[in-house]
Design an enzyme around this catalytic site. Sequence first.
Site, PDB file in Angstrom:
ATOM      1  N   LYS A 108     -10.875  -0.890   9.940  1.00 23.04           N
ATOM      2  CA  LYS A 108     -10.910  -1.796   9.574  1.00 23.04           C
ATOM      3  C   LYS A 108     -10.792  -3.368  10.664  1.00 23.04           C
ATOM      4  O   LYS A 108     -11.279  -3.700   9.734  1.00 23.04           O
ATOM      5  CB  LYS A 108      -9.784  -2.294   8.893  1.00 23.04           C
ATOM      6  CG  LYS A 108      -9.337  -1.089   8.035  1.00 23.04           C
ATOM      7  CD  LYS A 108      -7.863  -0.959   6.727  1.00 23.04           C
ATOM      8  CE  LYS A 108      -7.625  -0.056   5.774  1.00 23.04           C
ATOM      9  NZ  LYS A 108      -8.509   0.298   5.426  1.00 23.04           N
ATOM     10  N   CYS A 114      -4.731   1.968  -4.002  1.00 22.27           N
ATOM     11  CA  CYS A 114      -3.875   3.740  -3.587  1.00 22.27           C
ATOM     12  C   CYS A 114      -2.608   2.044  -3.898  1.00 22.27           C
ATOM     13  O   CYS A 114      -1.274   1.803  -2.297  1.00 22.27           O
ATOM     14  CB  CYS A 114      -3.767   3.248  -1.666  1.00 22.27           C
ATOM     15  SG  CYS A 114      -4.857   4.328  -1.317  1.00 22.27           S
ATOM     16  N   HIS A 169       0.625  -1.236  -0.312  1.00 28.14           N
ATOM     17  CA  HIS A 169      -0.259  -0.095  -0.097  1.00 28.14           C
ATOM     18  C   HIS A 169       1.122   1.573  -0.248  1.00 28.14           C
ATOM     19  O   HIS A 169       1.879   1.228   0.850  1.00 28.14           O
ATOM     20  CB  HIS A 169      -0.769  -0.034   1.540  1.00 28.14           C
ATOM     21  CG  HIS A 169      -1.992   0.829   1.703  1.00 28.14           C
ATOM     22  ND1 HIS A 169      -1.800   2.255   1.514  1.00 28.14           N
ATOM     23  CD2 HIS A 169      -3.309   1.009   1.207  1.00 28.14           C
ATOM     24  CE1 HIS A 169      -2.862   3.471   1.804  1.00 28.14           C
ATOM     25  NE2 HIS A 169      -3.946   2.383   1.262  1.00 28.14           N
TER      26      HIS A 169
END
Length: 411
Positions: free
Chosen positions: A227, A365, A124
Amino acid sequence: MSSASFTSLREQFPILQQQINGHPLVYLDSAASSQKPRAVIEAMKHYYEFDNANVHRGVHTLGARATDAYEGARERVARFIGAASEQEIIFTRGTTSALNLVASSYARSVCAEGDEIVITMMEHHSNLIPWQQVAKATGATLKFIPLQQDGTIAIADVEQIITDRTKVVSIAHASNVLGVVNPVKQIAAIAHRNGAVMVVDGAQSIPHKKVDVQDLDCDFYAFSGHKMCGPTGIGVLYGKKALLESMEPIEFGGEMIDHVDLYDSTWKELPWKFEGGTPIIAGAVGLAAAIDFLESVGLDAIEQHEIALASYAYDRLSEIEGITVYGPKEGRIGLVTFNLDDVHPHDVATVLDSEGIAIRAGHHCCQPLMRWLEASATARASFYLYNSEEDVHRLVSALIKTKEFFGHATG
């Protein structure tokens, strides 16, 4: 837990009880941000209604309650990930802030020209750009462990890439695109054998599987609350105590100081020297409640549930003519990334949204990884404990409709 038990968990998430565009909501974007159970929402509501005050400062009752809740959350996180001490738990704004703290405070102080920083192409941007900046600032070389054809990492390549010039190895525990779970414990052993520290981006792993940082023997581990059923704006950096003690803060101001003179200052002990300003108190309360919730369900049960869903979705999507599914079938977390031939992922996501299905579309990303996949963007369906096989059926049906909408023959 049984499949029926997981289905009933959906009732504990208020946001999932609504309809989108006339259809019951199917939320398949948990890799971007998970939904919040009522227990987390109520814990934060209770804090704001009864305990709201600043921490570590006031001697009044509300201040004491807030401090107890905040530091209790730190202790809860330490137990959750198997840290040796709550002093090894630094609250941050999220994974990005945590990784930037390691890069800016630790890596810039130990790296010099000729040294190496090792990562992978699947990272990422939060685990790529900070290391790019360290390399530019110090003259260190950024090196990449190559990916196999299916997106996995070969230990033989790790052995070759990491050398005695390597200072930092930083790798995602699980990829947010490929779904692959990386062998970070083995990589940490190789890093340590060469005198390097091991940094793990745990954003996509810790919501879905049991993590023990001492068993992994990583030096730093970063993750986000949002998350894992917790609130946005709160994250964690775990670091081995000796390393954290050797590091300098990168944010300065109130809360993190010990003694201040006109021309010099000293810092508090761990963990507070890294938490300048008023901390994310309600976020920490919500994160502790999220951990309680996840452990009440069981991390092992959550992992098995998601593996089954991802495998089922992988098979069903692979059966649809014109769909490419990325990453390995086995050894993955609960997400499936794919593309429909000749249809932009944003268009796929738009049609699915009209059916009440929320997926992710874009580069996630991970622009270098997109180029490796030879795709400008991809669509991603990510599963969590509140999803079911029925959600996969809805996804497959909507994708077939999407093919028809864009003039493809049905698969």
